[in-house]
Structure formats: structure tokens, C-alpha cells
Design an enzyme around this catalytic site. Sequence first.
Site, PDB file in Angstrom:
ATOM      1  N   ARG A 190       1.793 -12.218  -0.077  1.00 32.92           N
ATOM      2  CA  ARG A 190       1.232 -11.448   1.030  1.00 32.92           C
ATOM      3  C   ARG A 190       2.306 -11.239   2.084  1.00 32.92           C
ATOM      4  O   ARG A 190       3.090 -12.141   2.390  1.00 32.92           O
ATOM      5  CB  ARG A 190       0.015 -12.164   1.632  1.00 32.92           C
ATOM      6  N   HIS A 249       4.207  -2.392  -3.444  1.00 39.66           N
ATOM      7  CA  HIS A 249       3.060  -3.207  -3.853  1.00 39.66           C
ATOM      8  C   HIS A 249       2.557  -2.789  -5.237  1.00 39.66           C
ATOM      9  O   HIS A 249       1.377  -2.467  -5.422  1.00 39.66           O
ATOM     10  CB  HIS A 249       1.929  -3.109  -2.831  1.00 39.66           C
ATOM     11  N   GLU A 306       1.190  -2.000   5.372  1.00 40.44           N
ATOM     12  CA  GLU A 306       1.478  -1.187   4.188  1.00 40.44           C
ATOM     13  C   GLU A 306       0.831   0.184   4.293  1.00 40.44           C
ATOM     14  O   GLU A 306      -0.386   0.262   4.481  1.00 40.44           O
ATOM     15  CB  GLU A 306       0.994  -1.909   2.922  1.00 40.44           C
TER      16      GLU A 306
END
Length: 365
Positions: A276, A324, A305
Site C-alpha cells: 500500500r 498498480h 493514485e
Amino acid sequence: MAAKRAVALLDKAITRCGHGVRVLLSESCMARQKDTRSLVISFKPQSTTWELPGWFLEELGREFPQVCGSYLPNYEGLDKAIENAEVFVGLSLRSSQASRARKLRWAHSLYAAVNHLLVPEIVEGPVVVTSASAVHRIPVAEHALALMVALARRLPDSFRMQQQRRWGQSDIWSSEPFRKEVNGAMLGILGMGGIGLELAKRAKALGLHVIGLSRSAATPAEGVDEMLGSDGLAALLSRCDYVVLALPDTSQTYHIIGAPEFRLMKRDAYLINVGRGTAIDETALVQALREGVIAGAALDVAEREPPPPESPLWDAPHLLLTPHIGSATSSDYLWWRQYQVLAGNLRRYLKGEPLLYVVDKSRGY
């Protein structure tokens, strides 16, 4: 359009309740079938990969005829359906929905993260929460390993030179950080959950010495040479050539790596984060990279993000960013693994057996 395509696929799976899983966009079939167990699946597909395949509900229906299932794309009808749901499968619930779910006994997240399910009504109530952490552990471990090797072999520099039509062999050979081999190096893994354990097994095959860090020191698992407790962070950082973060997002892991921790690391060490984004103080990371405190870093996650255009992450030296993409979302096995995890726990639930992948609601993972 994506939701419409998903519904079109699911139409093929509609059968009578009691002999299969039914797709309902409004009423709960539990209102008409008192002898069935009600399961509600509801989430908004974020891409075509995340469209629920038609076979998923069909297989649930074949294996669990006593379960009456509802698929509610885009959360339409969830406020009503959740009132009779015994099992919820999805990504998030609002407090108002959780407060109406008086029959809810089990909530399952299709993500490894469960933050958006842990509303006060769930945390403080009897509902068991499970996650799909097992779905994502292998692809994320593979991604972490890919990032580590890419940094070691200076692949991002080669890619940039390719775009410039420049053969930069001598530049890479003579400039810092120097190329490294992973064989014989020391790898530290923060977070020895499923991802950390899968990474350790793969790293060991490449000849790395693996040090794991967990809340309390335990007997090393497969691929782990040493296991340190939470008080071993400083020792791990000072010894390792590569440090991989596979941590959840909790108050204990927030900015666990900041300026003091970067100063503990070796100058030729690399930091990789596939857990994370909140685990790293990004301001301190950029400064450490600019000052050469560490050799480089790779992030598949960020605090925000995507990072805003003005974020210094975009231009930080020796930093590799991937958007990601480490999870099973980008894998052909996404829904097959999702089914295995859900169906396996559904078998246990119907037998009254303890569930797997249970989340500690007080810790958040």
C-alpha cells in the site's frame, strides 16, 4: 456498456432458485424462498477484466443449490437486497447499507484490501469479514520480483535510451548505481502474509538470502532464512540489498519507511513497494533518491493514485513507477481464483466450519 455486457452474459446463467443461482436486479429471492440462503454480489466493474463472467454464477448455482444469489451491477438495488442478505460479496458497503443488513453474517471482499467494508456497523458487529488476498498473492509476488530484477539490471535506463535511439552500454557500465546481481544478495520482506511468503519462495530460487519481518518473530517459512519481529526493522534495513514492502494499510504501517529508515539502508540498496502506498513517506523517498541515500526504488502503489501531474515522483531519479498492475486484475486467472476462494469458504460456511482468509477487524487485515 460494460455493465450491460456483464448482464447479457449472466442472463445465460439464470435458473430457478433452488436449482441454480438467480440474477436479480430488484427483489431478493429470499423474500419468496424461505428455505434458501441469500447471497448478494454487488460491485461496479472498473474495467472489462472485472466484469463478472457468466460461468461464475452458473457454477455457484450448480454447486450450491441451497443458495439463492443476486448479482447487482453498479450497486443498483443493493439498499433493498442487503436487508435479507446473509452473505455479501463485493468491494464496499456504506454505513447506511450495513445498518440495514440485519441478517448479514459474512462479508467477503473481492480485493485483498478490506478498508471499504470496515464501516463501524461491520467492525462493531458479529459479521465475519474475509478477503481475496489469496487471489492476488502470486501475481503480486511475481511483480515484486520483476521490479527487483529490473532495478538490478538497470532496465529502466535501457528503456529510456531505446526511446532516444541511443546505445548506452558504456553509460550504464560506468555510471552509478552500478548493475547488480540478485544471486547472493540479501532480500528483506516487510509483511509476511501471502504475498511475502510467495515472494520468498521465488526469491530463494534465484539465490537470495531472505529475511522476513512480521509482528512477532516466528519459525521461518519456506524460502525464508531468517524471521525477525517488529523490533528487527532497523537490523533488516541495514543489512539488505533489496527491501520489499508487502504491507496492508493500517495506522501501524503508515509511513513505516521515512527519512530515518532511508538513512539506515545501504547506499546501494533498492526499495520496492507492492503493498500500500501509505507505507512510504514519498517526500522522504524523493529526497533520498535525489541525494543518493539509496540506489533506487520501484513503486506499484502510491499514496494518491494516480499521482497528480505535479507530484515529484514522476521525475525522481532512479525511480520506476508501474500503475498498480501487480494484482490478479491483470491476470487470466482472476475469476478462476476468485471462485476457488469464495466457493471454498462457502462450503465451510454452510457446514458451520471456520472460514479461511478471515480479517482481524481491529487491525484492518
